[in-house]
Design an enzyme around this catalytic site. Structure first.
Site, PDB file in Angstrom:
ATOM      1  N   ALA A  52      -4.894   2.260  -0.799  1.00 55.05           N
ATOM      2  CA  ALA A  52      -4.695   1.543  -2.062  1.00 55.05           C
ATOM      3  C   ALA A  52      -5.346   0.176  -1.998  1.00 55.05           C
ATOM      4  O   ALA A  52      -6.054  -0.252  -2.924  1.00 55.05           O
ATOM      5  CB  ALA A  52      -3.203   1.419  -2.370  1.00 55.05           C
ATOM      6  N   ASP A  53      -5.112  -0.538  -0.900  1.00 55.69           N
ATOM      7  CA  ASP A  53      -5.752  -1.847  -0.726  1.00 55.69           C
ATOM      8  C   ASP A  53      -7.269  -1.715  -0.745  1.00 55.69           C
ATOM      9  O   ASP A  53      -7.974  -2.522  -1.371  1.00 55.69           O
ATOM     10  CB  ASP A  53      -5.323  -2.461   0.605  1.00 55.69           C
ATOM     11  CG  ASP A  53      -3.880  -2.947   0.597  1.00 55.69           C
ATOM     12  OD1 ASP A  53      -3.442  -3.476  -0.436  1.00 55.69           O
ATOM     13  OD2 ASP A  53      -3.205  -2.793   1.626  1.00 55.69           O
ATOM     14  N   GLY A  54      -7.781  -0.713  -0.042  1.00 53.90           N
ATOM     15  CA  GLY A  54      -9.222  -0.574   0.083  1.00 53.90           C
ATOM     16  C   GLY A  54      -9.904  -0.289  -1.234  1.00 53.90           C
ATOM     17  O   GLY A  54     -10.854  -0.990  -1.626  1.00 53.90           O
ATOM     18  N   GLY A 104      -9.645  -3.224  -3.557  1.00 52.84           N
ATOM     19  CA  GLY A 104     -10.607  -4.259  -3.191  1.00 52.84           C
ATOM     20  C   GLY A 104     -12.007  -3.931  -3.664  1.00 52.84           C
ATOM     21  O   GLY A 104     -12.761  -4.812  -4.104  1.00 52.84           O
ATOM     22  N   ASP A 157       0.807  -1.221   0.000  1.00 53.31           N
ATOM     23  CA  ASP A 157       0.000   0.000   0.000  1.00 53.31           C
ATOM     24  C   ASP A 157       0.841   1.272   0.000  1.00 53.31           C
ATOM     25  O   ASP A 157       0.644   2.160  -0.837  1.00 53.31           O
ATOM     26  CB  ASP A 157      -0.941  -0.012   1.210  1.00 53.31           C
ATOM     27  CG  ASP A 157      -1.989   1.070   1.135  1.00 53.31           C
ATOM     28  OD1 ASP A 157      -3.105   0.777   0.684  1.00 53.31           O
ATOM     29  OD2 ASP A 157      -1.697   2.220   1.512  1.00 53.31           O
TER      30      ASP A 157
END
Length: 382
Positions: free
Chosen positions: A170-172, A175, A142
């Site tokens: 970034a991950d969120g 996803g 991230d």
């Protein structure tokens, strides 16, 4: 309550956050999400401690992203285990993975191989920076993705160093994009019977999150965004947009009429500005006028004045104040999840309501391999 994805089987070959974030949302919507992970240690996020907090042998962040799922332990380098996994793929609806490019190919579980096993499969992958280009092999993490995306130069004041967002943003967002792609592919499959390959990356998701700012940049001669010298906010928004210190806290001001703001706050100086142009060309000058005035005013008094006049504003709250507020409590966002013999974990539920009902799932993240027998009985042998 019958949830919209009840009956769907998702195989999750994912670790850390972006892929599991999508699996979490699919699970909330009713899918049976089975984590395929290595025996004994499981996926790497089980050892990724948040503030060194461990619950029943697994990191708290693992519990956060994997509640409601099942665990199927398999050594993908063992021919027998790999054969069973391939049988699972043949019966699954969705497969997700976030290995670096080339890993699934080496295992013989790439898209073409999986499609041969199951032509209707939705095969969804997350990478750090895409499958092509010079960055394809870089670690998809991230903070690294944030650092390469430009987003560090849109937060904070202009004298601050590059400022990362204090979340796994970034991950969120990646996803979320992965979930969108999977759901769209499932709708398409319902019409055509065809499977699909869905691909997202941390970097492109972060770039897309900045579509407003980047569109402005692209159409403004390539001039970089200028962060405010006075208050942190959106670098492409004019005054009064920003965060201001009060005598006892902080206040957020969004877009609004400078003339109206001056009238409500009894600030004659704001009447000297042309809101249609000066809000941008003299933004920091205007913000200084507001900052000098607001720093001596209690937050509650200013909010009362501004809200009565329908000026867009808000109190800046930390977690303690947020959770104590009736507005937060009305959302009913928290839930407690448990697994046998372990302490309960407080976490958040899905933010989605379906047919007016909130989605809750009391099951905590699984122990490694906890569902091998059930998966064999209910899927492989069915």
């Amino acid at each position: 309550m019958k949830r919209p994805l009840d009956g769907l089987i998702v195989l999750e070959f994912c670790q850390y956050m972006a892929g599991p974030w999508a699996g979490l949302r699919l699970s909330d919507l009713g899918a049976r999400v089975i984590k395929v992970e290595r025996p004994v240690k499981g996926e790497a996020c089980r050892q990724l401690a948040t503030k060194n907090m461990i619950v029943d042998g697994d990191s708290l962040v693992f519990h956060t992203a994997n509640r409601g799922k099942e665990s199927y332990a398999a050594n993908l380098k063992d021919p027998g285990d790999l054969a069973e996994v391939k049988q699972l793929i043949a019966k699954a609806d969705v497969l997700t993975h976030n290995f670096r490019p080339g890993v699934m190919e080496k295992l013989g579980l790439d898209y073409d191989a999986a499609k041969a096993l199951n032509p209707k499969l939705i095969y969804a992958s997350v990478t750090g920076y895409g499958t092509e280009g010079p960055w394809r092999a870089k670690p998809g993490q991230d903070l690294l993705a944030q650092s390469m995306s430009g987003v560090l130069y849109v937060s904070g004041k202009n004298d601050a160093p590059p400022t990362p967002l204090g979340l796994a943003v970034a991950d969120g967002i990646c996803g979320v994009h992965l979930t969108q792609g999977i759901l769209a592919a499932l709708v398409r499959r319902g019409r055509t019977g065809q499977g699909a390959l869905v691909e997202v990356s941390l970097l492109q998701s972060l770039i897309d999150l900045q579509f407003e700012a980047l569109t402005t940049y692209l159409n403004d001669g390539g001039r970089a965004p200028q962060r405010s010298a006075v208050s942190a906010g959106h670098p492409y928004q004019g005054a009064p947009y920003g965060i201001y210190a009060t005598s006892d806290g902080f206040l957020a001001l969004a877009m609004g009429s400078l003339e109206k703001l001056g009238e409500v706050l009894q600030l004659d100086a704001l009447q000297n500005y042309d809101g249609s142009t000066d809000a941008f060309t003299k933004a920091d000058e205007i913000r200084r006028v507001l900052a000098d005035h607001l720093q001596s005013q209690p937050t509650a008094d200013v909010l009362e004045q501004l809200e009565a006049a329908d000026v867009w504003c808000g109190r800046v709250m930390g977690y303690d104040e947020l959770r104590a507020h009736p507005g937060y409590q009305a959302l009913d966002v928290e839930q407690t999840v448990t697994r046998d013999g372990a302490p309960p974990v407080k976490t958040l539920r899905s933010p989605i309501r379906f047919n007016g009902e909130r989605l809750f799932d009391p099951k905590a993240a699984p122990r490694v391999g906890a569902h091998n027998d059930a998966v064999r009985k209910e899927i492989l042998d069915a």
